[in-house]
Design a protein around this motif. Sequence first.
Motif, mmCIF file in Angstrom:
data_model
loop_
_atom_site.group_PDB
_atom_site.id
_atom_site.type_symbol
_atom_site.label_atom_id
_atom_site.label_comp_id
_atom_site.label_asym_id
_atom_site.label_seq_id
_atom_site.Cartn_x
_atom_site.Cartn_y
_atom_site.Cartn_z
ATOM 1 N N ILE A 279 0.902 -1.112 0.078
ATOM 2 C CA ILE A 279 -0.008 -0.134 -0.065
ATOM 3 C C ILE A 279 0.859 1.178 -0.113
ATOM 4 O O ILE A 279 1.737 1.334 0.662
ATOM 5 C CB ILE A 279 -0.831 -0.093 0.907
ATOM 6 N N ILE B 147 -4.960 10.497 0.311
ATOM 7 C CA ILE B 147 -6.401 10.063 0.558
ATOM 8 C C ILE B 147 -7.253 9.741 -0.619
ATOM 9 O O ILE B 147 -8.223 8.827 -0.754
ATOM 10 C CB ILE B 147 -6.813 10.783 1.544
ATOM 11 N N LEU C 293 -6.750 7.091 -2.973
ATOM 12 C CA LEU C 293 -6.924 5.996 -2.200
ATOM 13 C C LEU C 293 -8.551 5.552 -2.281
ATOM 14 O O LEU C 293 -8.886 4.499 -2.474
ATOM 15 C CB LEU C 293 -6.507 6.033 -0.648
ATOM 16 N N PHE D 98 -15.751 12.192 0.944
ATOM 17 C CA PHE D 98 -14.846 11.025 0.491
ATOM 18 C C PHE D 98 -14.524 10.186 1.740
ATOM 19 O O PHE D 98 -14.408 8.800 1.297
ATOM 20 C CB PHE D 98 -13.612 11.678 -0.273
ATOM 21 N N GLY D 99 -14.218 10.975 2.742
ATOM 22 C CA GLY D 99 -13.572 9.961 3.969
ATOM 23 C C GLY D 99 -14.776 8.909 4.264
ATOM 24 O O GLY D 99 -14.357 7.689 4.569
ATOM 25 N N LEU E 92 -14.913 6.175 1.866
ATOM 26 C CA LEU E 92 -13.878 5.341 2.093
ATOM 27 C C LEU E 92 -13.935 4.358 3.121
ATOM 28 O O LEU E 92 -13.840 3.091 2.765
ATOM 29 C CB LEU E 92 -12.390 6.171 2.168
ATOM 30 N N ILE E 93 -14.612 4.951 4.188
ATOM 31 C CA ILE E 93 -14.732 3.970 5.419
ATOM 32 C C ILE E 93 -15.703 2.886 5.208
ATOM 33 O O ILE E 93 -15.438 1.539 5.296
ATOM 34 C CB ILE E 93 -15.150 4.729 6.600
ATOM 35 N N MET F 296 -14.838 0.271 2.553
ATOM 36 C CA MET F 296 -13.950 -0.843 2.829
ATOM 37 C C MET F 296 -14.518 -1.447 3.872
ATOM 38 O O MET F 296 -14.348 -2.928 3.791
ATOM 39 C CB MET F 296 -12.773 0.250 3.710
ATOM 40 N N ILE F 297 -15.506 -1.141 4.865
ATOM 41 C CA ILE F 297 -16.075 -1.896 5.640
ATOM 42 C C ILE F 297 -16.911 -3.004 5.000
ATOM 43 O O ILE F 297 -17.159 -4.187 5.264
ATOM 44 C CB ILE F 297 -16.643 -1.291 6.827
ATOM 45 N N VAL G 139 -16.295 0.851 16.578
ATOM 46 C CA VAL G 139 -17.072 0.938 15.676
ATOM 47 C C VAL G 139 -16.353 0.492 14.268
ATOM 48 O O VAL G 139 -16.863 0.107 13.280
ATOM 49 C CB VAL G 139 -17.791 2.373 15.594
ATOM 50 N N LEU G 140 -15.279 1.143 14.558
ATOM 51 C CA LEU G 140 -14.481 1.049 12.940
ATOM 52 C C LEU G 140 -13.540 -0.057 12.890
ATOM 53 O O LEU G 140 -13.324 -0.685 11.727
ATOM 54 C CB LEU G 140 -13.688 2.273 12.797
ATOM 55 N N PRO H 65 -14.923 -4.274 13.402
ATOM 56 C CA PRO H 65 -15.275 -5.176 12.057
ATOM 57 C C PRO H 65 -14.185 -5.697 11.390
ATOM 58 O O PRO H 65 -14.232 -6.556 10.226
ATOM 59 C CB PRO H 65 -16.253 -4.421 11.203
ATOM 60 N N LEU H 66 -13.089 -5.050 11.603
ATOM 61 C CA LEU H 66 -11.760 -5.467 10.506
ATOM 62 C C LEU H 66 -10.924 -6.574 11.180
ATOM 63 O O LEU H 66 -9.734 -6.842 10.346
ATOM 64 C CB LEU H 66 -11.079 -4.400 10.216
ATOM 65 N N GLU I 226 -4.384 -6.752 6.271
ATOM 66 C CA GLU I 226 -3.890 -5.678 7.118
ATOM 67 C C GLU I 226 -4.126 -4.510 6.369
ATOM 68 O O GLU I 226 -3.944 -3.594 6.935
ATOM 69 C CB GLU I 226 -2.233 -5.935 7.336
ATOM 70 N N ILE I 227 -4.327 -4.270 4.996
ATOM 71 C CA ILE I 227 -4.339 -3.000 4.353
ATOM 72 C C ILE I 227 -5.887 -2.499 4.869
ATOM 73 O O ILE I 227 -5.679 -1.459 5.097
ATOM 74 C CB ILE I 227 -4.599 -3.476 2.739
ATOM 75 N N ASN I 228 -6.806 -3.488 5.147
ATOM 76 C CA ASN I 228 -8.023 -2.835 5.371
ATOM 77 C C ASN I 228 -8.076 -1.728 6.443
ATOM 78 O O ASN I 228 -8.699 -0.678 6.330
ATOM 79 C CB ASN I 228 -8.965 -3.979 5.555
ATOM 80 N N ILE J 205 -5.691 0.043 7.551
ATOM 81 C CA ILE J 205 -4.788 1.236 7.099
ATOM 82 C C ILE J 205 -5.852 1.930 6.506
ATOM 83 O O ILE J 205 -5.886 3.254 6.601
ATOM 84 C CB ILE J 205 -3.842 0.945 6.560
ATOM 85 N N VAL J 206 -6.554 1.470 5.575
ATOM 86 C CA VAL J 206 -7.417 2.493 4.400
ATOM 87 C C VAL J 206 -8.491 2.988 5.297
ATOM 88 O O VAL J 206 -8.946 4.110 5.098
ATOM 89 C CB VAL J 206 -7.991 1.567 3.357
ATOM 90 N N VAL J 207 -9.184 2.383 6.221
ATOM 91 C CA VAL J 207 -10.276 3.010 6.791
ATOM 92 C C VAL J 207 -9.841 4.019 8.099
ATOM 93 O O VAL J 207 -10.430 4.951 8.079
ATOM 94 C CB VAL J 207 -10.800 1.880 7.898
ATOM 95 N N GLY K 74 -9.229 6.848 5.916
ATOM 96 C CA GLY K 74 -10.458 7.550 5.363
ATOM 97 C C GLY K 74 -11.100 8.616 6.645
ATOM 98 O O GLY K 74 -11.330 9.604 6.594
ATOM 99 N N PHE K 75 -10.662 7.883 7.938
ATOM 100 C CA PHE K 75 -11.000 8.630 9.294
ATOM 101 C C PHE K 75 -10.333 9.882 9.493
ATOM 102 O O PHE K 75 -11.166 10.938 9.542
ATOM 103 C CB PHE K 75 -10.885 7.610 10.265
#
Lengths: 357, 298
Positions: A65, A263, A266, A318-319, A322-323, A326-327, B86-87, B90-91, B96-98, B100-102, B105-106
């Motif tokens: 990444i 960001i 991504l 966007f943020g 993204l979250i 991804m979830i 919360v964030l 679930p992961l 391990e990338i997931n 990081i990405v979340v 975003g946060f």
Amino acid sequence: MNWWRTLSRQETTNSRVVAVLALTILTLLVTIFLPPVADSELAGGAAIAIVILGLSWLTGWSGQISLGNSGFMAVGAYAAGIWAHHHASTPLIFTLVLALVAGGLSGLVIAIPSTRLRGPYLAGMTLAFSAAVTPLAQNFTSVTGGEGGIFLNSLVTPKWFEHLFHGANASINANAQWTADLAVVVAGVMFFFMANLFHSRAGRSMRLVRDNDVAAELMGVHLARTRTMAFVVSAAFAGVGGALYSLLEASVRPETFPLTLSITLLTLMVLGGIGTLSGAVIGGIIFSFSANLVAHVNSLTGVNPTSNLGANMQGIIFGVLLIVTMIFAPRGIVSLSSPLRRLWRARRPLSVTQEVQ
Amino acid sequence: MTAFLSSSFMHNIFGGLATGVIYSLVALSLVIIWQSTHVLNFAQGAMAMLATYIGMTEIDRGIGYWWCVIISVVVGMALGGLTERVLIRPLYGKPEINPIVVMVGFLGVLEALAAAIWTSTTRNITEPFSQIYYQDHGHLVFLSAFIVFQILLAIGIMLLVAALFRFTKLGLQLRASALAPEVSRLLGIRVGRMLTIGWMLSAGVGAVAAVIVASGNFGLFPTDMDGIFVAGFIAAAVGGLESPIGAVAGGLLIGLAEQFILAYWSPNVAPLGGIIILVLALMIRPQGLFSKSVSRRV
């Protein structure tokens, strides 16, 4: 000429390559009918799509990444900008190749220490790189023009193009369409290369390294070299995209490449779908429409676009996207099409092989 | 002696230590989260920034500075716990990338949100201690009451965290669930709760760092922790992400190195200082200077 054979090998001229070609031609046709504003938005989207594709290759195919691709974009853009500023008559293709090489080299410099790192270390290292690029560009004023950046001549529409689409009266429409077409063609070429790279020996060994590096090493794949290669390609794509983007804007400025751009990249990659050509296309399309999208959300929610909230709406949207993606749908918008595809398939009688699969 | 304390060498030492302790705190907070949940929290700086904003706007209502600091830290801890629940929950078990990405975003959401609520202009906070430099027989010594406070507070927090992990039952449970979650669960430790507490602790330490940053010359603005997070991460990586002592030492090293590059080499290349040190450290010991070498399980 081994690399050329990799990039243009005959046996991989499959449906993906045809799709890239078809999409490029289709987009070129679309630019004829779009208003100039939409044309220039599309051009920006095409440039960003190239960057997303490079990032997508790195993340999706080699499992690494990077938060540094905005930095690689800046390197490509400055290389192209500084060259074009001093040699205004250089053909565009040469400037872009220069950006490709510069981006790739910067990727190599970052990759050599980074490929020994895994996941979070790597992300942090690339983050440190892109965080350093903007202040560096601001500091070395004599080369980069500092805060103000470098101004470039805007791309000139050739006479034959004007005559072909807009008759004798040249207009701003012709220029917008020409730049959009240029960007689309460059994007098409880069997508073509990537489509081949995906299915080359390099692409396959990349996936093996991602899924099981020990197995890959046992099968004779050189881990460090493969990971470095992935980085260099990704950075080269970012370099081309960044240069193209700056040439379209006719300026190279430090504030075009903030940390938040990484960001955004991504987000667009994850939204579209990691590791796919169509995902990068979708990411580019979303980027072209992002300004409109944000304006739409603002008007829907009754937020004044000039207020604080309105001005920061894009970052928030966007943020959150993204979250949430991804979830709940980590494979992106592309993966949402698979239930549809399954539905479509179910209408037809299944063949034996499909059932086995 | 007089000349020594006010020499430019000591100036750089003091300056380096002052920023270094902040990096150390951020690095320490990253290590706490990394040890418990193996997530590198990219939103660490932004979470602390938001907590500081929430705490420090209370100053406008006439509440004293120290109460506002406490509010910031409590809000930071709550935010940390909430984020884990919360964030991040679930992961677990995902690539391990997931996470990081979340968390990236946060980071984007928090910074945009802070800019939307409080605007991006810098807010100066009346510092509790004087920023005027001390004098030694008429020569400036580059230490102020505020810098002394900043260094002492950081050291105090570090000692507190160390004591918590070393001497309390909670610390033992935290260490056990980080080291062997399955065994800990069998022994009756609520591992899930420990992970949340680990995140709260970490966010609290981060909030202290952000409060110091905001109270100093830097001021409070939505992206004020970006550079500090990067430096803190480099510090943690130099120390090896696993080692709290390594994180603290790494932070001081980065702080001093930045200061000396700035003073003796060129301010233009100062942004690269952290990267250069990281690259050098990784070339010497890829797993970090202070971490025990671990073999990765296949």
